[in-house]
Design a protein around this motif. Sequence first.
Motif: not given
Length: 230
Positions: A157-163
């Motif tokens: 989720x964090x990676x997706x949110x960062x992108x």
Amino acid sequence: MITVDGVWKRYGRGPMVLTGIDTALAPGSVTAVLGENGCGKSTLLRIAAGITVPTRGAVRGRPGSVSYLPERFPDQLRLSARAYLRHFARVRRLPTRVELLDRLGFAGDLDQPMSELSKGNAQKVGLTQTFGPVGGFLVLDEPWAGLDVAARAILSDLVREAAEAGATVLVTDHTGAAAKLPGATVYRMTEGQLRPVEDVGLVEVVVTCTSEAADQMAKLPGVQSVRRMP
């Protein structure tokens, strides 16, 4: 746009580790690099982050904000987890995002030296430091390694949110989690070159085992989830 232009790398007089890497990393994108241990994935990430100098070629367009997560922390890192986070917050002139520790399920002692934390808790501290800035360039070397099942899902989720916030994400991963991220571009490192992976398949395996064995299976590399049948 970050571009990797004709990057070659060798250490000393050894063989070439990278042989003419060319790729482009757009803002808001996730690029995953797969491959066996020792194939050059970590070398590529260190060059992309500006930590290692290539033998030939260059990385262009690297933004001022770069967050790098190594695969392993130094064995003798005596800073406490709290001091480690405060140090990077001061360097970046940003507040410490302690709420990320709670979100990732950190269960250790913040005043304990990083070298004495479990692999999973040390990884959660490192991820909290890495995801502190908003936007920029995130370079993550095996970030899902050592995490429990719940924390793996939060990291995705964090990676997706960062992108989605505009960050450029470059990540290596042997667990299969990165390849499942929506819109991720996936490469495999082979003979020092990046080759596109068109389809990363997942296999469902049904086994009969004890609850304890199922818990152990969930920690194995490449296992995305364990679903207990009624």
